[in-house]
Design a protein around this motif. Structure first.
Motif, PDB file in Angstrom:
ATOM      1  N   MET A   1      -9.413  -6.584   1.520  1.00  0.00           N
ATOM      2  CA  MET A   1      -8.125  -5.940   1.557  1.00  0.00           C
ATOM      3  C   MET A   1      -7.150  -6.855   2.296  1.00  0.00           C
ATOM      4  O   MET A   1      -7.474  -7.395   3.341  1.00  0.00           O
ATOM      5  N   VAL A   2      -5.946  -6.993   1.736  1.00  0.00           N
ATOM      6  CA  VAL A   2      -4.905  -7.800   2.362  1.00  0.00           C
ATOM      7  C   VAL A   2      -3.668  -6.937   2.536  1.00  0.00           C
ATOM      8  O   VAL A   2      -3.216  -6.286   1.592  1.00  0.00           O
ATOM      9  N   THR A   3      -3.130  -6.924   3.739  1.00  0.00           N
ATOM     10  CA  THR A   3      -1.871  -6.255   4.007  1.00  0.00           C
ATOM     11  C   THR A   3      -0.767  -7.277   3.837  1.00  0.00           C
ATOM     12  O   THR A   3      -0.811  -8.353   4.432  1.00  0.00           O
ATOM     13  N   VAL A   4       0.222  -6.945   3.004  1.00  0.00           N
ATOM     14  CA  VAL A   4       1.362  -7.823   2.755  1.00  0.00           C
ATOM     15  C   VAL A   4       2.587  -7.139   3.333  1.00  0.00           C
ATOM     16  O   VAL A   4       2.923  -6.015   2.940  1.00  0.00           O
ATOM     17  N   SER A   5       3.250  -7.805   4.280  1.00  0.00           N
ATOM     18  CA  SER A   5       4.473  -7.283   4.893  1.00  0.00           C
ATOM     19  C   SER A   5       5.609  -8.237   4.568  1.00  0.00           C
ATOM     20  O   SER A   5       5.489  -9.443   4.774  1.00  0.00           O
ATOM     21  N   LEU A   6       6.710  -7.692   4.055  1.00  0.00           N
ATOM     22  CA  LEU A   6       7.868  -8.489   3.673  1.00  0.00           C
ATOM     23  C   LEU A   6       9.030  -8.171   4.599  1.00  0.00           C
ATOM     24  O   LEU A   6       9.334  -7.003   4.846  1.00  0.00           O
ATOM     25  N   THR A   7       9.693  -9.211   5.120  1.00  0.00           N
ATOM     26  CA  THR A   7      10.876  -9.035   5.957  1.00  0.00           C
ATOM     27  C   THR A   7      11.989  -9.924   5.419  1.00  0.00           C
ATOM     28  O   THR A   7      11.730 -10.923   4.742  1.00  0.00           O
ATOM     29  N   GLY A   8      13.223  -9.560   5.743  1.00  0.00           N
ATOM     30  CA  GLY A   8      14.366 -10.330   5.275  1.00  0.00           C
ATOM     31  C   GLY A   8      14.587 -10.186   3.787  1.00  0.00           C
ATOM     32  O   GLY A   8      15.205 -11.035   3.159  1.00  0.00           O
ATOM     33  N   ALA A   9      14.072  -9.108   3.208  1.00  0.00           N
ATOM     34  CA  ALA A   9      14.134  -8.920   1.758  1.00  0.00           C
ATOM     35  C   ALA A   9      14.974  -7.704   1.405  1.00  0.00           C
ATOM     36  O   ALA A   9      14.945  -6.700   2.109  1.00  0.00           O
ATOM     37  N   SER A  10      15.673  -7.807   0.291  1.00  0.00           N
ATOM     38  CA  SER A  10      16.346  -6.630  -0.246  1.00  0.00           C
ATOM     39  C   SER A  10      15.284  -5.729  -0.869  1.00  0.00           C
ATOM     40  O   SER A  10      14.160  -6.161  -1.133  1.00  0.00           O
ATOM     41  N   LYS A  11      15.657  -4.493  -1.115  1.00  0.00           N
ATOM     42  CA  LYS A  11      14.742  -3.563  -1.781  1.00  0.00           C
ATOM     43  C   LYS A  11      14.315  -4.128  -3.133  1.00  0.00           C
ATOM     44  O   LYS A  11      13.151  -4.031  -3.515  1.00  0.00           O
ATOM     45  N   GLU A  12      15.240  -4.764  -3.835  1.00  0.00           N
ATOM     46  CA  GLU A  12      14.946  -5.319  -5.155  1.00  0.00           C
ATOM     47  C   GLU A  12      13.963  -6.493  -5.067  1.00  0.00           C
ATOM     48  O   GLU A  12      13.039  -6.585  -5.877  1.00  0.00           O
ATOM     49  N   ASP A  13      14.162  -7.392  -4.086  1.00  0.00           N
ATOM     50  CA  ASP A  13      13.229  -8.516  -3.940  1.00  0.00           C
ATOM     51  C   ASP A  13      11.851  -8.034  -3.496  1.00  0.00           C
ATOM     52  O   ASP A  13      10.828  -8.556  -3.942  1.00  0.00           O
ATOM     53  N   ALA A  14      11.808  -7.033  -2.617  1.00  0.00           N
ATOM     54  CA  ALA A  14      10.516  -6.467  -2.210  1.00  0.00           C
ATOM     55  C   ALA A  14       9.798  -5.894  -3.430  1.00  0.00           C
ATOM     56  O   ALA A  14       8.600  -6.126  -3.625  1.00  0.00           O
ATOM     57  N   ALA A  15      10.524  -5.171  -4.268  1.00  0.00           N
ATOM     58  CA  ALA A  15       9.928  -4.608  -5.487  1.00  0.00           C
ATOM     59  C   ALA A  15       9.427  -5.707  -6.410  1.00  0.00           C
ATOM     60  O   ALA A  15       8.347  -5.590  -6.999  1.00  0.00           O
ATOM     61  N   THR A  16      10.181  -6.812  -6.519  1.00  0.00           N
ATOM     62  CA  THR A  16       9.775  -7.933  -7.371  1.00  0.00           C
ATOM     63  C   THR A  16       8.468  -8.539  -6.881  1.00  0.00           C
ATOM     64  O   THR A  16       7.544  -8.777  -7.668  1.00  0.00           O
ATOM     65  N   VAL A  17       8.359  -8.801  -5.580  1.00  0.00           N
ATOM     66  CA  VAL A  17       7.132  -9.391  -5.018  1.00  0.00           C
ATOM     67  C   VAL A  17       5.957  -8.437  -5.223  1.00  0.00           C
ATOM     68  O   VAL A  17       4.882  -8.850  -5.677  1.00  0.00           O
ATOM     69  N   PHE A  18       6.145  -7.162  -4.920  1.00  0.00           N
ATOM     70  CA  PHE A  18       5.054  -6.205  -5.086  1.00  0.00           C
ATOM     71  C   PHE A  18       4.677  -6.024  -6.553  1.00  0.00           C
ATOM     72  O   PHE A  18       3.512  -5.837  -6.875  1.00  0.00           O
ATOM     73  N   ASP A  19       5.647  -6.101  -7.462  1.00  0.00           N
ATOM     74  CA  ASP A  19       5.330  -6.027  -8.893  1.00  0.00           C
ATOM     75  C   ASP A  19       4.445  -7.189  -9.324  1.00  0.00           C
ATOM     76  O   ASP A  19       3.503  -7.008 -10.093  1.00  0.00           O
ATOM     77  N   VAL A  20       4.743  -8.400  -8.836  1.00  0.00           N
ATOM     78  CA  VAL A  20       3.919  -9.571  -9.154  1.00  0.00           C
ATOM     79  C   VAL A  20       2.499  -9.349  -8.644  1.00  0.00           C
ATOM     80  O   VAL A  20       1.523  -9.568  -9.364  1.00  0.00           O
ATOM     81  N   LEU A  21       2.366  -8.899  -7.404  1.00  0.00           N
ATOM     82  CA  LEU A  21       1.030  -8.688  -6.835  1.00  0.00           C
ATOM     83  C   LEU A  21       0.324  -7.507  -7.489  1.00  0.00           C
ATOM     84  O   LEU A  21      -0.889  -7.531  -7.675  1.00  0.00           O
ATOM     85  N   ARG A  22       1.074  -6.476  -7.861  1.00  0.00           N
ATOM     86  CA  ARG A  22       0.485  -5.322  -8.545  1.00  0.00           C
ATOM     87  C   ARG A  22      -0.066  -5.741  -9.911  1.00  0.00           C
ATOM     88  O   ARG A  22      -1.064  -5.215 -10.382  1.00  0.00           O
ATOM     89  N   THR A  23       0.605  -6.691 -10.565  1.00  0.00           N
ATOM     90  CA  THR A  23       0.116  -7.220 -11.837  1.00  0.00           C
ATOM     91  C   THR A  23      -1.188  -7.977 -11.630  1.00  0.00           C
ATOM     92  O   THR A  23      -2.118  -7.862 -12.424  1.00  0.00           O
ATOM     93  N   ALA A  24      -1.250  -8.743 -10.551  1.00  0.00           N
ATOM     94  CA  ALA A  24      -2.419  -9.586 -10.291  1.00  0.00           C
ATOM     95  C   ALA A  24      -3.603  -8.819  -9.705  1.00  0.00           C
ATOM     96  O   ALA A  24      -4.758  -9.134  -9.996  1.00  0.00           O
ATOM     97  N   PHE A  25      -3.342  -7.801  -8.881  1.00  0.00           N
ATOM     98  CA  PHE A  25      -4.397  -7.098  -8.142  1.00  0.00           C
ATOM     99  C   PHE A  25      -4.111  -5.601  -8.063  1.00  0.00           C
ATOM    100  O   PHE A  25      -2.965  -5.182  -8.081  1.00  0.00           O
ATOM    101  N   PRO A  26      -5.148  -4.783  -7.859  1.00  0.00           N
ATOM    102  CA  PRO A  26      -4.924  -3.354  -7.595  1.00  0.00           C
ATOM    103  C   PRO A  26      -4.123  -3.162  -6.303  1.00  0.00           C
ATOM    104  O   PRO A  26      -4.178  -4.002  -5.414  1.00  0.00           O
ATOM    105  N   ILE A  27      -3.401  -2.070  -6.204  1.00  0.00           N
ATOM    106  CA  ILE A  27      -2.575  -1.779  -5.022  1.00  0.00           C
ATOM    107  C   ILE A  27      -2.939  -0.401  -4.478  1.00  0.00           C
ATOM    108  O   ILE A  27      -3.509   0.416  -5.190  1.00  0.00           O
ATOM    109  N   ASP A  28      -2.549  -0.147  -3.240  1.00  0.00           N
ATOM    110  CA  ASP A  28      -2.845   1.134  -2.598  1.00  0.00           C
ATOM    111  C   ASP A  28      -1.877   2.236  -2.996  1.00  0.00           C
ATOM    112  O   ASP A  28      -1.961   3.339  -2.502  1.00  0.00           O
ATOM    113  N   ARG A  29      -0.941   1.958  -3.892  1.00  0.00           N
ATOM    114  CA  ARG A  29       0.057   2.935  -4.306  1.00  0.00           C
ATOM    115  C   ARG A  29       0.101   3.029  -5.821  1.00  0.00           C
ATOM    116  O   ARG A  29      -0.309   2.101  -6.508  1.00  0.00           O
TER     117      ARG A  29
END
Length: 115
Positions: A1-29
């Protein structure tokens, strides 16, 4: 399990990063989960957990509106796998690493990959 924390990001950029990771790996949400902003004038930290697998789905370069900091925390192999997925989609600059017996933490600066 890896916890990914994003700072200095807009809501849209956070969603973009999480979408990329959600595509690559299962997520907790659920897959339709979108980062939510909280009221107040404190800096936002967007956090999600991912369970990396050996057989991730590759992603290509993905644009961001700006740059942001991603902190990855978890087991050595898992953090490396999440880092590889991020490098496939974004320009990544490693800003620091802290290692322990079982886990490591890596701070990355993410931006749009230039061709």
């Amino acid at each position: 399990m890896v916890t990914v924390s994003l700072t200095g990001a807009s809501k849209e950029d956070a969603a973009t990063v999480f979408d990329v990771l959600r595509t690559a790996f299962p997520i907790d949400r659920p897959s339709d989960a979108v980062p939510q902003e909280q009221p107040g004038d404190h800096p936002a930290v967007w956090t999600a957990e991912f369970e990396p697998t050996r057989e991730r789905i590759p992603t290509g370069p993905t644009p961001l509106e700006g740059s942001l900091t991603a902190t990855l925390q978890g087991g050595y192999v898992a953090v490396d796998q999440v880092g590889e997925a991020l490098r496939a989609a974004f320009a990544v600059h490693e800003e620091g690493t802290a290692s322990g017996d079982q886990e490591k933490e890596v701070d990355l600066r993410l931006g749009t990959k230039r061709s």
